[in-house]
Design an enzyme around this catalytic site. Structure first.
Site, PDB file in Angstrom:
ATOM      1  N   GLY A 168       0.830  -1.209   0.000  1.00  0.00           N
ATOM      2  CA  GLY A 168       0.000   0.000   0.000  1.00  0.00           C
ATOM      3  C   GLY A 168       0.857   1.249   0.000  1.00  0.00           C
ATOM      4  CG  ASP A 215       2.968  -7.101   7.205  1.00  0.00           C
ATOM      5  OD1 ASP A 215       2.540  -6.495   6.212  1.00  0.00           O
ATOM      6  OD2 ASP A 215       2.230  -7.741   7.980  1.00  0.00           O
ATOM      7  CB  THR A 220       2.577   0.598   6.166  1.00  0.00           C
ATOM      8  OG1 THR A 220       1.224   0.337   6.534  1.00  0.00           O
ATOM      9  CG2 THR A 220       3.459   0.262   7.352  1.00  0.00           C
ATOM     10  NE  ARG A 272      -6.603  -5.387   5.572  1.00  0.00           N
ATOM     11  CZ  ARG A 272      -6.075  -4.716   4.565  1.00  0.00           C
ATOM     12  NH1 ARG A 272      -6.846  -3.958   3.819  1.00  0.00           N
ATOM     13  NH2 ARG A 272      -4.798  -4.803   4.276  1.00  0.00           N
TER      14      ARG A 272
END
Ligand code: ATP
Length: 323
Positions: free
Chosen positions: A11, A103, A126, A172
């Site tokens: 992302g 990760d 991130t 999340r």
């Protein structure tokens, strides 16, 4: 080491460009040749690799996103894909990599080393801040500020209309954005995946607040909270406490965009610099982290596998102040 590659993966996060700039310029100043690899591992497989010079990273420190683009690559999850990526790197004489990602990207880099001996240093890019071994990841501070700006605006309309806003933020698996932005916005409640969520207690809290003449409220919910997210929370509140006009706002991808904060620009600059210095110093399979005032190198295995815990002190502060 004479040639290195730099890429962004997973992302996108604000500050990735500042990190690319720092890595490229540090490498050039140390006499290395630098190659930019477009679209993460997918570009590595497809040979989307170009030489970079100092001018290529001019005027990007303030820009969100990533000039190198990013991608999620299913091909890289296969042995064949990784072989192709390694062949391309060898073709360009690239001996070391700076990977700016999360990760999953670091896991991929570890496998690339095991199979093909290519050495990678990671910089944590991130917004989720969910990597162990660093106080903050690149993009997290900017994302929190984006949430705060949005919620401040919602608060104006909440106060004018006696509304309850349930605001869903990214996360999340982790509640870092929710917790920090919730405290910064003075949210009446913050729901995060790391702690149990008691909807009845939340409703009672809102009822108590209403009875004390508090007629507008903000509840921040991390998308991965066990409640099921903002719409589920709103439904439960409406069913059990009908005094409020309940509204839902899902902030979504605006949290990923925008110009990086000064904090993220500096962090990204420090990390990009340290990544190249680390590679030259023989470090690899490790992520650059910031712990207090120190820049450290955290083995990928630890950064990925150890669960980073929410700051208990902040959780306590949030509980005490959000009445
Ligand atoms: P974010 O935290 O923003 O999601 P990320 O780096 O964790 O970033 P992922 O999509 O999980 O994002 O991983 C990026 C890429 O890394 C994947 O698309 C894939 O190409 C590679 N990757 C992830 N896990 C593995 C794995 N187990 N084996 C090989 N490659 C992997």
């Amino acid at each position: 080491m004479k040639r290195i590659g730099v890429f962004t993966s997973g992302g996108d996060a604000p500050g990735m460009n500042a990190c690319i700039r720092a890595a490229v310029r540090t490498a050039l100043s140390r006499g290395l040749e630098v190659f930019g690899i477009y679209r993460g591992y997918q570009g590595m497989i497809e040979g989307d690799i170009v030489p970079m010079n100092s001018g290529d990273v001019s005027n990007i420190i303030q820009r969100g996103g990533t000039i190198l683009k990013t991608a999620r690559s299913d091909d890289f999850r296969t042995e064949q894909g990784r072989r192709k990526a390694a062949e391309n790197l060898r073709k360009y004489g690239i001996e070391g990599l700076v990977c700016i990602g999360g990760d999953g990207s670091f896991k991929g880099a570890s496998i690339l080393y095991e199979e093909h001996g290519i050495k990678t240093i990671g910089a944590p890019g991130t917004i989720d801040n969910d990597l162990y071994g660093t106080d903050s990841t690149i993009g997290y501070d900017t994302a929190v500020n984006t949430v705060v700006q949005a919620v401040d605006k919602l608060r104006d309309t909440a106060a004018s209309h006696n509304r309850l806003f349930i605001v869903e933020v990214m996360g999340r698996d982790a509640g870092f954005i929710a917790l920090r932005s919730g405290i910064a916005c003075g949210a009446e409640a913050i729901l995060v995946p790391e702690t149990p969520t008691y909807i009845d207690a939340l409703i009672q809290k809102l009822r108590d607040g209403w009875n004390r003449q508090k007629h507008s409220s903000i509840v921040i919910v991390a998308e991965g909270d066990e409640s099921g997210g903002a719409y589920e929370v709103a439904k439960a509140v409406k069913q059990n406490f009908d005094r409020y006009d309940v509204r839902v706002t899902v902030l979504g991808h605006i949290q990923r965009g925008g110009s990086p904060s000064a904090y993220d620009r500096v962090l990204a600059s420090e990390m990009g610099y340290a990544a190249v210095e680390g590679l030259l110093d023989g470090k690899f399979n490790a992520m650059v982290g910031r712990q207090g005032r120190e820049i450290v190198f955290v083995p990928f295995e630890k950064a990925i596998k150890h669960n980073k815990e929410l700051n208990k002190h902040l959780l306590q502060i949030a509980a005490t102040l959000s009445i």
